[in-house]
Design a protein around this motif. Structure first.
Motif, mmCIF file in Angstrom:
data_model
loop_
_atom_site.group_PDB
_atom_site.id
_atom_site.type_symbol
_atom_site.label_atom_id
_atom_site.label_comp_id
_atom_site.label_asym_id
_atom_site.label_seq_id
_atom_site.Cartn_x
_atom_site.Cartn_y
_atom_site.Cartn_z
ATOM 1 N N TYR A 73 -50.644 78.129 -43.217
ATOM 2 C CA TYR A 73 -50.421 79.383 -42.500
ATOM 3 C C TYR A 73 -49.045 79.371 -41.845
ATOM 4 N N TYR A 129 -47.605 81.312 -38.366
ATOM 5 C CA TYR A 129 -47.858 82.141 -37.205
ATOM 6 C C TYR A 129 -46.529 82.374 -36.481
ATOM 7 N N GLN A 161 -44.926 83.259 -32.692
ATOM 8 C CA GLN A 161 -45.170 83.359 -31.247
ATOM 9 C C GLN A 161 -43.977 84.047 -30.602
ATOM 10 N N LYS A 176 -45.329 84.719 -25.562
ATOM 11 C CA LYS A 176 -46.268 83.669 -25.975
ATOM 12 C C LYS A 176 -47.406 84.176 -26.861
ATOM 13 N N PHE A 177 -47.336 85.438 -27.300
ATOM 14 C CA PHE A 177 -48.414 85.962 -28.131
ATOM 15 C C PHE A 177 -48.285 85.428 -29.548
ATOM 16 N N LEU A 178 -49.377 84.857 -30.050
ATOM 17 C CA LEU A 178 -49.420 84.251 -31.378
ATOM 18 C C LEU A 178 -50.087 85.188 -32.361
ATOM 19 N N ILE A 181 -50.815 85.827 -36.752
ATOM 20 C CA ILE A 181 -50.714 85.339 -38.118
ATOM 21 C C ILE A 181 -49.694 86.174 -38.891
ATOM 22 N N PHE A 210 -44.798 78.870 -36.028
ATOM 23 C CA PHE A 210 -45.678 77.713 -36.178
ATOM 24 C C PHE A 210 -46.294 77.705 -37.569
ATOM 25 N N PHE A 247 -51.762 72.407 -36.173
ATOM 26 C CA PHE A 247 -50.494 73.104 -36.019
ATOM 27 C C PHE A 247 -49.319 72.125 -36.002
ATOM 28 N N GLY A 248 -48.206 72.598 -36.537
ATOM 29 C CA GLY A 248 -46.958 71.869 -36.421
ATOM 30 C C GLY A 248 -46.351 72.074 -35.043
ATOM 31 N N PRO A 249 -45.233 71.419 -34.755
ATOM 32 C CA PRO A 249 -44.611 71.485 -33.436
ATOM 33 C C PRO A 249 -43.850 72.784 -33.176
ATOM 34 N N GLN A 262 -44.430 72.101 -27.297
ATOM 35 C CA GLN A 262 -45.219 71.434 -28.325
ATOM 36 C C GLN A 262 -46.047 72.449 -29.107
ATOM 37 N N GLY A 263 -46.671 71.980 -30.173
ATOM 38 C CA GLY A 263 -47.566 72.823 -30.954
ATOM 39 C C GLY A 263 -48.922 72.948 -30.284
ATOM 40 N N LEU A 264 -49.842 73.593 -30.961
ATOM 41 C CA LEU A 264 -51.166 73.839 -30.412
ATOM 42 C C LEU A 264 -52.114 72.703 -30.779
ATOM 43 N N PHE A 266 -54.971 79.002 -25.029
ATOM 44 C CA PHE A 266 -55.229 80.144 -25.896
ATOM 45 C C PHE A 266 -56.682 80.143 -26.363
ATOM 46 N N PHE A 275 -55.697 85.262 -31.898
ATOM 47 C CA PHE A 275 -55.493 84.681 -30.578
ATOM 48 C C PHE A 275 -55.467 85.724 -29.473
ATOM 49 N N LYS A 319 -53.686 86.433 -25.607
ATOM 50 C CA LYS A 319 -52.286 86.351 -25.206
ATOM 51 C C LYS A 319 -51.972 85.118 -24.371
#
Lengths: 115, 115
Positions: free
Chosen positions: A33, A35, A37, A41-43, A45, A90, A106-108, B42-44, B90, B105, B107
């Motif tokens: 995936y 994503y 942000q 900070k809203f994530l 897809i 992300f 998730f990645g960093p 950092q990531g999630l 989140f 997600f 917010k």
């Protein structure tokens, strides 16, 4: 060993340029995936791929083109960058078998700044 | 379509005090529920998840969440917070339609633990 890795971590570029973000996972997952942000900070897809096949494309401008050369990689190419593209992107992956209860890893993140 | 509402954008709390981060969701179908934490830069990371069964779910780092179907809520709690819990939290949902559905997600809620 990093499970989901992204490169670069930071990307600063001028408006109008074309850039790519790479993502690799070593978890043996078959779904990946992207994503986005935003600054609040809203994530949300953007895309998902399953076995290199595009599954989800969430009303993302055509300037964004994901590419999955194999199950372990999902790259994101962005053409003609705009100021509004500035965000943290992300990458994530999960295993399809077993259903939606599986954790997404998730990645960093890649912080993209468009000047 | 699904949506997630996190009622508090910021929650300051003193160290060793209890905390509750609120999450409500809306969906026309049953969903899986998740809480993720994002430490600075950092990531999630998954804290906990709920599918069915006992409505009280325990996660990592001493966090727990309670599912309330009638109130469509999935609030996250910790009886005693530490400075290291300072992060963005989140709440997310996912439909059980398959293993490659994306997370939707809220917010986010910024938890700040004060010494």
């Amino acid at each position: 060993d990093t499970a989901v890795s992204q490169t670069p971590k930071y990307l600063v570029t001028q408006m109008g340029n074309d850039k790519s973000i790479k993502c690799e996972q070593n978890l043996g997952h078959d779904t990946m995936y992207w994503y986005k942000q935003d600054s609040k900070k809203f994530l949300k897809i953007m895309f998902s791929y399953n076995n290199k096949e595009l599954i989800i494309n969430e009303t993302v401008p055509n300037r964004f083109s994901p590419k999955s050369p194999d199950k372990a990689h999902l790259n994101l190419h962005i053409n003609s960058l705009e100021l509004g593209d500035s965000a943290v992107y992300f990458c994530a992956s999960s295993r399809t078998s077993g259903g939606a209860y599986n954790e997404q890893f998730f990645g960093p993140g890649t912080r993209l700044t468009v000047l | 379509a699904q949506s997630v509402t996190q009622l508090d954008s910021q929650v300051p709390v003193f160290e060793e005090a209890p905390v509750e981060l609120r999450c409500n969701y809306s969906s026309s179908v049953s969903v899986y529920l998740f809480w993720y934490v994002q430490y600075p830069n950092q990531g999630l990371q998954l804290l906990l998840k709920y599918l069915s069964g006992s409505t009280l779910v325990k996660g990592i780092n001493g966090f727990e969440a309670e599912f309330n179907k009638s109130q469509t809520s999935f609030h996250l709690r910790k009886p005693s917070v530490h400075i290291s819990d300072t992060a963005e939290y989140f709440c997310a949902v996912r439909t059980p339609l398959g293993g490659n559905t994306p997370l939707v997600f809220g917010k986010g809620t910024r938890l700040s633990v004060i010494a």
